[in-house]
Design a protein around this motif. Structure first.
Motif, mmCIF file in Angstrom:
data_model
loop_
_atom_site.group_PDB
_atom_site.id
_atom_site.type_symbol
_atom_site.label_atom_id
_atom_site.label_comp_id
_atom_site.label_asym_id
_atom_site.label_seq_id
_atom_site.Cartn_x
_atom_site.Cartn_y
_atom_site.Cartn_z
ATOM 1 N N HIS A 94 -5.586 3.826 -2.549
ATOM 2 C CA HIS A 94 -5.264 2.514 -3.121
ATOM 3 C C HIS A 94 -4.111 1.888 -2.337
ATOM 4 N N GLN A 117 -5.827 6.453 -10.887
ATOM 5 C CA GLN A 117 -6.047 5.625 -12.076
ATOM 6 C C GLN A 117 -7.262 4.711 -11.942
ATOM 7 N N ARG A 128 -1.480 0.306 -3.218
ATOM 8 C CA ARG A 128 -0.121 0.560 -3.694
ATOM 9 C C ARG A 128 0.324 1.986 -3.390
ATOM 10 N N ASP A 129 -0.615 2.922 -3.391
ATOM 11 C CA ASP A 129 -0.288 4.277 -2.937
ATOM 12 C C ASP A 129 -0.025 4.291 -1.434
ATOM 13 N N TYR A 145 -1.815 5.407 -8.171
ATOM 14 C CA TYR A 145 -2.802 4.359 -8.449
ATOM 15 C C TYR A 145 -4.215 4.799 -8.092
#
Length: 365
Positions: free
Chosen positions: A219, A321, A221-222, A318
């Motif tokens: 992801h 998730q 954001r990761d 993230y």
């Protein structure tokens, strides 16, 4: 003690602007010099709103003298722009070599974001040829297929990080397939814009060959957090560098190009943006202009384990998730909005809004 100065390439891009958000949160006092193409007042304001201690230098990756001089003046260079643009990489390395000569015993740091194209098996759209999963521990770039992307820039970077005279502290980060809608200036990833452009041109979601080739995922954001994690470790000399400074950045989750292409096709069809649901291989006249570059990067399997990051204690948040397929519809909608794509009218007579110069693939959006 003054804060180290940073020269940042790719600040307005997908990963670069997401990373800049984290830099602003963690290091608001660090002075950042951002190279920006077409540096309008609006673009400057967007960047300055993200980071309070940022200044803009107008220039493109083709402005070698500007890049060289900025690299000479910086303590740290971070390149999140094109990983295959050798003239800008060479200008950076030349500038850092000059800087290193001026500061013996305190070499500058270069963090370069590349890609997992280095480990492509060139399967031409088929499943894994060998089923090999690469580890970044013990990785030697000379063991990779030398026709693969990124290597012409990455090997000289490692050389700069291992030489005795005027060395540079070098780190190369290898993202897997990045996904998710970004919070920065560029909201969507290049691979999505590439395949959206082709879908708009041919009227359906297409693949290079059968689309059975796959890649690990991460992801956005990761991925930005990985950049910050490695940056933090490098500041206190706790990051592997040089020959050992190679970092696969991925989760264990893999997906084939055909899987997400079918999801893309179904969503675009539901939105009335293409005339066919699902996905199918694109014809030779569409894919062959990119030659080996396209087949290697978009038709190969690229499977790598982030063993170095795992050993250092980094864990995804993230990516655990929300999966790529779950996130894809939102990303497609954001990309279509940015493209101004509102109808199912195909443009088969027009080329996609991408530019390929024989070595690099750029999005014009």
């Amino acid at each position: 003690m003054s804060s180290p100065s940073i020269f940042l390439l790719g600040a307005t891009g997908y990963l670069g602007s997401e990373f800049l958000i984290l830099l602003a949160e963690a290091y608001p006092d660090y002075p950042i010099n951002a190279l920006v193409r077409n540096a309008t007042e609006a673009r400057k304001e967007k960047l300055e709103r993200i980071h309070p201690n940022l200044k803009v230098t107008e220039g493109s990756l083709d402005d070698e003298s500007i890049i060289r001089e900025a690299a000479i003046k910086a303590d740290i260079v971070i390149n999140t722009a094109s990983s295959d643009h050798w003239p800008s990489v060479k200008a950076t390395l030349d500038g850092l070599e000059t800087s290193s000569a001026k500061r013996p015993g305190n070499p500058p740091l270069y963090i370069h974001v590349s890609g997992c194209g280095i480990i492509s098996d060139n399967a031409r759209g088929q499943g894994p040829v060998s089923g090999k999963v690469w580890s970044d521990i013990g990785l030697d770039l000379k063991d990779c297929d030398q026709t693969n992307t990124h290597l012409p820039s990455d090997i000289p970077i490692v050389t700069a990080g291992t030489r005795k005279e005027n060395p540079v502290r070098t780190i190369i980060i290898y993202p897997a397939q990045i996904y998710g809608v970004g919070r920065g200036i560029q909201r969507t990833t290049l691979w999505l814009r590439i395949f959206m452009d082709y879908a708009k041109t041919v009227g359906y979601a297409g693949t290079w060959g059968a689309g059975l080739n796959g890649q690990n995922t991460i992801h956005i954001r990761d991925m930005a957090d990985i950049c910050l994690f490695i940056f933090r470790k490098a500041l206190v000399s706790e990051a592997d560098e040089g020959a050992d400074g190679l970092y696969f950045s991925s989760t264990e989750t893999t997906i084939t190009y055909g899987e997400w292409a079918r999801k893309m096709g179904d969503h675009l069809y539901k939105k009335g943006l293409v005339k066919e649901p699902g996905a199918k291989p694109m014809p030779d006249e569409v894919v062959e202009p990119l030659g080996n570059y396209g087949w290697s990067l978009l038709g190969g399997n690229m499977l790598g384990r982030a063993d170095r990051l795992t050993r250092m204690g980094w864990k995804p948040v993230y990516s655990d998730q929300i999966a790529l397929l779950d996130d894809l519809p939102e990303a497609i909608d954001a990309c279509a909005e940015d493209m101004g794509w509102t109808t199912a009218e195909t443009q088969s007579a027009d080329a996609p809004s991408l530019r390929y110069d024989g070595q690099n693939l750029y999005s014009e959006r």
